[in-house]
Write a protein that holds these residues in place. Structure first.
Motif, PDB file in Angstrom:
ATOM      1  N   ILE A 110       0.715  -1.134  -0.077  1.00  0.00           N
ATOM      2  CA  ILE A 110       0.160   0.029  -0.063  1.00  0.00           C
ATOM      3  C   ILE A 110       0.779   1.318   0.090  1.00  0.00           C
ATOM      4  O   ILE A 110       0.506   2.291  -0.200  1.00  0.00           O
ATOM      5  CB  ILE A 110      -0.984  -0.020   1.464  1.00  0.00           C
ATOM      6  CG1 ILE A 110      -0.131   0.017   2.629  1.00  0.00           C
ATOM      7  CG2 ILE A 110      -2.120  -1.159   1.149  1.00  0.00           C
ATOM      8  CD1 ILE A 110      -1.021   0.523   3.707  1.00  0.00           C
ATOM      9  N   PHE A 111       2.151   1.245   0.348  1.00  0.00           N
ATOM     10  CA  PHE A 111       2.918   2.263   0.364  1.00  0.00           C
ATOM     11  C   PHE A 111       3.721   2.117  -1.003  1.00  0.00           C
ATOM     12  O   PHE A 111       4.484   1.030  -1.444  1.00  0.00           O
ATOM     13  CB  PHE A 111       3.996   2.360   1.541  1.00  0.00           C
ATOM     14  CG  PHE A 111       3.289   2.666   2.774  1.00  0.00           C
ATOM     15  CD1 PHE A 111       2.851   3.900   3.032  1.00  0.00           C
ATOM     16  CD2 PHE A 111       2.877   1.653   3.775  1.00  0.00           C
ATOM     17  CE1 PHE A 111       2.009   4.380   4.329  1.00  0.00           C
ATOM     18  CE2 PHE A 111       2.318   1.832   5.004  1.00  0.00           C
ATOM     19  CZ  PHE A 111       2.115   3.362   5.226  1.00  0.00           C
ATOM     20  N   PRO A 112       4.220   3.201  -1.698  1.00  0.00           N
ATOM     21  CA  PRO A 112       3.776   4.595  -1.172  1.00  0.00           C
ATOM     22  C   PRO A 112       2.327   5.188  -2.046  1.00  0.00           C
ATOM     23  O   PRO A 112       2.140   6.267  -2.021  1.00  0.00           O
ATOM     24  CB  PRO A 112       4.832   5.445  -2.110  1.00  0.00           C
ATOM     25  CG  PRO A 112       5.296   4.523  -3.309  1.00  0.00           C
ATOM     26  CD  PRO A 112       5.169   3.241  -2.893  1.00  0.00           C
ATOM     27  N   VAL A 113       1.748   4.002  -2.552  1.00  0.00           N
ATOM     28  CA  VAL A 113       0.434   4.387  -3.284  1.00  0.00           C
ATOM     29  C   VAL A 113      -0.723   5.171  -2.315  1.00  0.00           C
ATOM     30  O   VAL A 113      -1.245   6.023  -2.825  1.00  0.00           O
ATOM     31  CB  VAL A 113      -0.438   3.181  -3.819  1.00  0.00           C
ATOM     32  CG1 VAL A 113      -1.682   3.337  -4.509  1.00  0.00           C
ATOM     33  CG2 VAL A 113       0.665   2.260  -4.701  1.00  0.00           C
ATOM     34  N   VAL A 114      -0.529   4.631  -1.086  1.00  0.00           N
ATOM     35  CA  VAL A 114      -1.646   5.373  -0.082  1.00  0.00           C
ATOM     36  C   VAL A 114      -1.344   7.007   0.075  1.00  0.00           C
ATOM     37  O   VAL A 114      -2.172   7.619   0.396  1.00  0.00           O
ATOM     38  CB  VAL A 114      -1.627   4.423   1.125  1.00  0.00           C
ATOM     39  CG1 VAL A 114      -0.626   4.987   1.945  1.00  0.00           C
ATOM     40  CG2 VAL A 114      -3.044   4.821   2.029  1.00  0.00           C
ATOM     41  N   LEU A 115      -0.085   7.103  -0.193  1.00  0.00           N
ATOM     42  CA  LEU A 115       0.268   8.493   0.198  1.00  0.00           C
ATOM     43  C   LEU A 115      -0.442   9.601  -0.820  1.00  0.00           C
ATOM     44  O   LEU A 115      -0.460  10.791  -0.694  1.00  0.00           O
ATOM     45  CB  LEU A 115       1.765   8.855   0.033  1.00  0.00           C
ATOM     46  CG  LEU A 115       2.655   7.960   0.980  1.00  0.00           C
ATOM     47  CD1 LEU A 115       4.179   8.143   1.086  1.00  0.00           C
ATOM     48  CD2 LEU A 115       2.001   8.128   2.580  1.00  0.00           C
ATOM     49  N   THR A 116      -0.726   8.922  -2.248  1.00  0.00           N
ATOM     50  CA  THR A 116      -1.277   9.904  -3.186  1.00  0.00           C
ATOM     51  C   THR A 116      -2.650  10.407  -2.488  1.00  0.00           C
ATOM     52  O   THR A 116      -3.410  11.188  -3.064  1.00  0.00           O
ATOM     53  CB  THR A 116      -1.471   9.254  -4.402  1.00  0.00           C
ATOM     54  OG1 THR A 116      -2.280   7.843  -4.249  1.00  0.00           O
ATOM     55  CG2 THR A 116      -0.262   8.759  -5.251  1.00  0.00           C
ATOM     56  N   CYS A 117      -3.218   9.564  -1.728  1.00  0.00           N
ATOM     57  CA  CYS A 117      -4.651   9.806  -1.327  1.00  0.00           C
ATOM     58  C   CYS A 117      -4.656  10.931  -0.256  1.00  0.00           C
ATOM     59  O   CYS A 117      -5.654  11.897  -0.022  1.00  0.00           O
ATOM     60  CB  CYS A 117      -5.128   8.700  -0.429  1.00  0.00           C
ATOM     61  SG  CYS A 117      -5.508   7.274  -1.368  1.00  0.00           S
ATOM     62  N   LEU A 118      -3.410  11.316   0.167  1.00  0.00           N
ATOM     63  CA  LEU A 118      -3.226  12.374   0.968  1.00  0.00           C
ATOM     64  C   LEU A 118      -3.337  13.737   0.440  1.00  0.00           C
ATOM     65  O   LEU A 118      -3.565  14.837   1.131  1.00  0.00           O
ATOM     66  CB  LEU A 118      -1.895  12.689   1.878  1.00  0.00           C
ATOM     67  CG  LEU A 118      -1.766  11.039   2.851  1.00  0.00           C
ATOM     68  CD1 LEU A 118      -0.095  11.307   3.398  1.00  0.00           C
ATOM     69  CD2 LEU A 118      -2.578  11.253   3.923  1.00  0.00           C
ATOM     70  N   LYS A 119      -3.259  13.595  -0.882  1.00  0.00           N
ATOM     71  CA  LYS A 119      -3.361  15.005  -1.608  1.00  0.00           C
ATOM     72  C   LYS A 119      -4.898  15.053  -2.236  1.00  0.00           C
ATOM     73  O   LYS A 119      -5.071  15.730  -3.232  1.00  0.00           O
ATOM     74  CB  LYS A 119      -2.333  14.912  -2.572  1.00  0.00           C
ATOM     75  CG  LYS A 119      -0.778  15.157  -2.276  1.00  0.00           C
ATOM     76  CD  LYS A 119       0.030  15.525  -3.443  1.00  0.00           C
ATOM     77  CE  LYS A 119       1.349  15.845  -2.804  1.00  0.00           C
ATOM     78  NZ  LYS A 119       2.468  14.601  -2.706  1.00  0.00           N
ATOM     79  N   ASP A 120      -5.813  14.073  -1.783  1.00  0.00           N
ATOM     80  CA  ASP A 120      -6.867  14.050  -2.941  1.00  0.00           C
ATOM     81  C   ASP A 120      -7.851  15.132  -2.166  1.00  0.00           C
ATOM     82  O   ASP A 120      -7.752  15.844  -1.436  1.00  0.00           O
ATOM     83  CB  ASP A 120      -7.748  12.519  -2.210  1.00  0.00           C
ATOM     84  CG  ASP A 120      -8.741  12.335  -3.331  1.00  0.00           C
ATOM     85  OD1 ASP A 120      -8.420  11.173  -4.003  1.00  0.00           O
ATOM     86  OD2 ASP A 120     -10.048  12.673  -2.930  1.00  0.00           O
ATOM     87  N   LYS A 121      -8.654  15.620  -3.458  1.00  0.00           N
ATOM     88  CA  LYS A 121      -9.660  16.572  -3.339  1.00  0.00           C
ATOM     89  C   LYS A 121     -10.598  16.322  -2.222  1.00  0.00           C
ATOM     90  O   LYS A 121     -11.201  17.355  -1.399  1.00  0.00           O
ATOM     91  CB  LYS A 121     -10.435  16.900  -4.401  1.00  0.00           C
ATOM     92  CG  LYS A 121      -9.634  17.425  -5.760  1.00  0.00           C
ATOM     93  CD  LYS A 121     -10.406  17.878  -6.614  1.00  0.00           C
ATOM     94  CE  LYS A 121      -9.476  18.167  -7.837  1.00  0.00           C
ATOM     95  NZ  LYS A 121      -9.715  17.457  -9.161  1.00  0.00           N
ATOM     96  N   ASP A 122     -10.981  15.052  -1.945  1.00  0.00           N
ATOM     97  CA  ASP A 122     -11.910  14.633  -1.046  1.00  0.00           C
ATOM     98  C   ASP A 122     -11.364  14.717   0.677  1.00  0.00           C
ATOM     99  O   ASP A 122     -10.526  13.959   0.730  1.00  0.00           O
ATOM    100  CB  ASP A 122     -12.468  13.449  -1.306  1.00  0.00           C
ATOM    101  CG  ASP A 122     -13.866  12.850  -0.587  1.00  0.00           C
ATOM    102  OD1 ASP A 122     -14.975  13.132  -0.896  1.00  0.00           O
ATOM    103  OD2 ASP A 122     -13.639  12.463   0.605  1.00  0.00           O
ATOM    104  N   GLU A 123     -12.154  15.431   1.485  1.00  0.00           N
ATOM    105  CA  GLU A 123     -11.568  15.415   2.664  1.00  0.00           C
ATOM    106  C   GLU A 123     -11.495  14.260   3.461  1.00  0.00           C
ATOM    107  O   GLU A 123     -10.823  13.865   4.200  1.00  0.00           O
ATOM    108  CB  GLU A 123     -12.455  16.707   3.745  1.00  0.00           C
ATOM    109  CG  GLU A 123     -12.090  18.099   3.066  1.00  0.00           C
ATOM    110  CD  GLU A 123     -10.908  18.399   3.649  1.00  0.00           C
ATOM    111  OE1 GLU A 123     -10.382  18.530   4.750  1.00  0.00           O
ATOM    112  OE2 GLU A 123     -10.375  18.877   2.652  1.00  0.00           O
TER     113      GLU A 123
END
Length: 451
Positions: A264-277
């Motif tokens: 899941i790393f580093p893929v999950v880190l892209t979710c930290l920049k997601d537009k959705d809170e």
């Protein structure tokens, strides 16, 4: 002539039944109508209606010969039960659930969806309502619906099973014992986004209660399929997938390691920049649940750039979305000097200081105070890194403020004490000589005597 009149009478009766269920189903979508529908018997609008209001009129229509009337009656009951616990109780007491369960196996897809909706609407209110659904044998019928050809039926069944599971471990275990988990994992692999969402949500609800239930979900092969879905563009699906992985990870080191092994790393880190809170929040929660277990897991997060990414995420959001990220930095820093230094290097301390000053909610300030204490307690270098951000005077004012909650005061006091005991940076200590109460002042003077 007489035959035509007889047939016309029957047609009118059928039309009237259909109009009645359609009208009730439509009116039940508006909250202002619910009370009138519920109290119709007491209002003496109809002599036929019992104390349970319109529910007693809908019940026989569930067995109507016309399929459209059947499933519209079920839809109307679902909308009523969904509205309040009182109406859900009336559905349970009206002996409607066994009728629905029996029909789930027999009827067409429209009826199955409506019946599963009623079960979900009743089960969502409380463990007692959900237990009533289990007691009438609904789980077996709902699990069979997970294998239905129609994705809408699968979705309705998964939703009902998730709502039953979310209350407690016993209800979740009942769902697991009926064999729902492998079928929910299969549903995640279906192409329909709505079905994927609801299945991930149901797995999350099952996993959250205990390590044993989470292990059941893992044994069914859920982690790999959930991990593959992290990059899906649908925000609501990502929310549920990240939530499910968090609920699995939180229980033990072994389960957290299994989630990490799914790459899941580093893929999950892209979710930290997601537009959705909520995607951001759930991604931070997942990283927090992994980081809290061991220094090794925290080190892995540091090595993939996770600490810096979470720090950036805290800077771009506000309120409760920040909370899991703040706690994650605290957990990482608590493990060791080196990991606390990694938080400092990733500019975590200034962000935590901003949260401490900016956030209006006491529980978020308390988390920031706790995290700063975890960073500053290791060495004089760590304490200095916290002191130069001007966090100490803020901690002191929050500790002394009568408006602060008891928990916030406790966390601030503990943080001040642990940072002061290592702090040799005199410019940060000097203001305390004038403002600090005696119980804090003794630690300040202790540091001056050391220097």
């Amino acid at each position: 002539m007489s035959q035509r009149q007889v047939l016309q009478g029957l047609e009118e009766y059928q039309k009237a039944r259909l109009q009645f269920v359609q009208k009730v189903a439509e009116q039940a979508t508006r909250p202002q109508n619910i009370q009138t529908l519920q109290n119709a018997g007491e209002l003496r609008l109809f002599t036929l209606i019992s104390k349970t209001g319109v529910i007693s009129l809908l019940r026989p229509l569930l067995l109507d010969v016309v399929p459209t009337i059947q499933h519209t009656a079920a839809l109307a009951l679902g909308r009523l039960a969904n509205y309040s616990d009182d109406l859900a109780e009336a559905v349970v007491k009206g002996d409607i659930l066994p009728q629905l369960v029996y029909s789930l196996a027999e009827q067409n897809r429209f009826y199955k969806k409506a019946a599963a909706f009623v079960l979900r609407a009743v089960g969502k209110h409380s463990p007692q309502r959900a237990q009533a659904i289990v007691d009438c044998g609904a789980l077996d019928a709902l699990v069979i619906c997970l294998e239905d050809f129609d994705p809408g039926v699968k979705e309705a069944a998964a939703w009902a099973l998730g709502y039953i599971s979310r209350h407690n471990a016993e209800l979740s275990q009942a769902v697991v014992d009926e064999g729902a988990v492998p079928l929910l994992v299969l549903c995640i692999q279906e192409p329909e986004i709505a079905l994927k969402r609801i299945s991930a949500s149901a797995l999350s609800d099952i996993s959250k209660h205990s390590p044993e239930l989470a292990q059941t979900v893992v044994d069914a092969g859920a982690i790999a399929h959930l991990a593959q879905t992290i990059l899906n563009p649908d925000a609501k699906l990502k929310q549920q997938v990240l939530s499910a992985l968090s609920q699995i990870s939180k229980h033990s080191v072994d389960l957290a390691e299994m989630v990490v092994e799914a790459e899941i790393f580093p893929v999950v880190l892209t979710c930290l920049k997601d537009k959705d809170e909520y995607v951001k929040k759930n991604a931070c929660t997942l990283i927090r649940e992994i980081a809290k277990h061991t220094p090794e897991l925290s080190q892995l997060i540091v090595n993939t750039g996770g600490v810096a990414a979470v720090t950036d995420c805290i800077g771009t959001c506000k309120g409760n979305t920040r909370l899991p990220g703040i706690m994650m930095l605290g957990y990482v820093a608590a493990h060791s000097e080196n990991l606390a230094m990694a938080v400092i290097i990733s500019k975590g301390v200034p962000q935590l200081s901003i949260c401490l000053s900016e956030e209006p909610e006491d529980h978020i300030k308390a988390a920031a105070a706790w995290a700063l204490g975890q960073i500053g307690r290791h060495t004089s270098e760590h304490a200095r890194a916290v002191a130069v951000t001007n966090a100490l005077p803020v901690l002191l004012s929050l500790y002394m403020s009568t408006e602060s909650s008891e928990d916030l005061q406790m966390k601030c006091k503990k943080a001040i004490k642990s940072i002061l005991q290592k702090c040799t940076y005199l410019p940060a200590l000097e203001p305390f000589l004038y403002d600090a109460p005696p119980n804090i002042l003794k630690h300040v003077l202790g540091q001056f005597s050391k220097v």
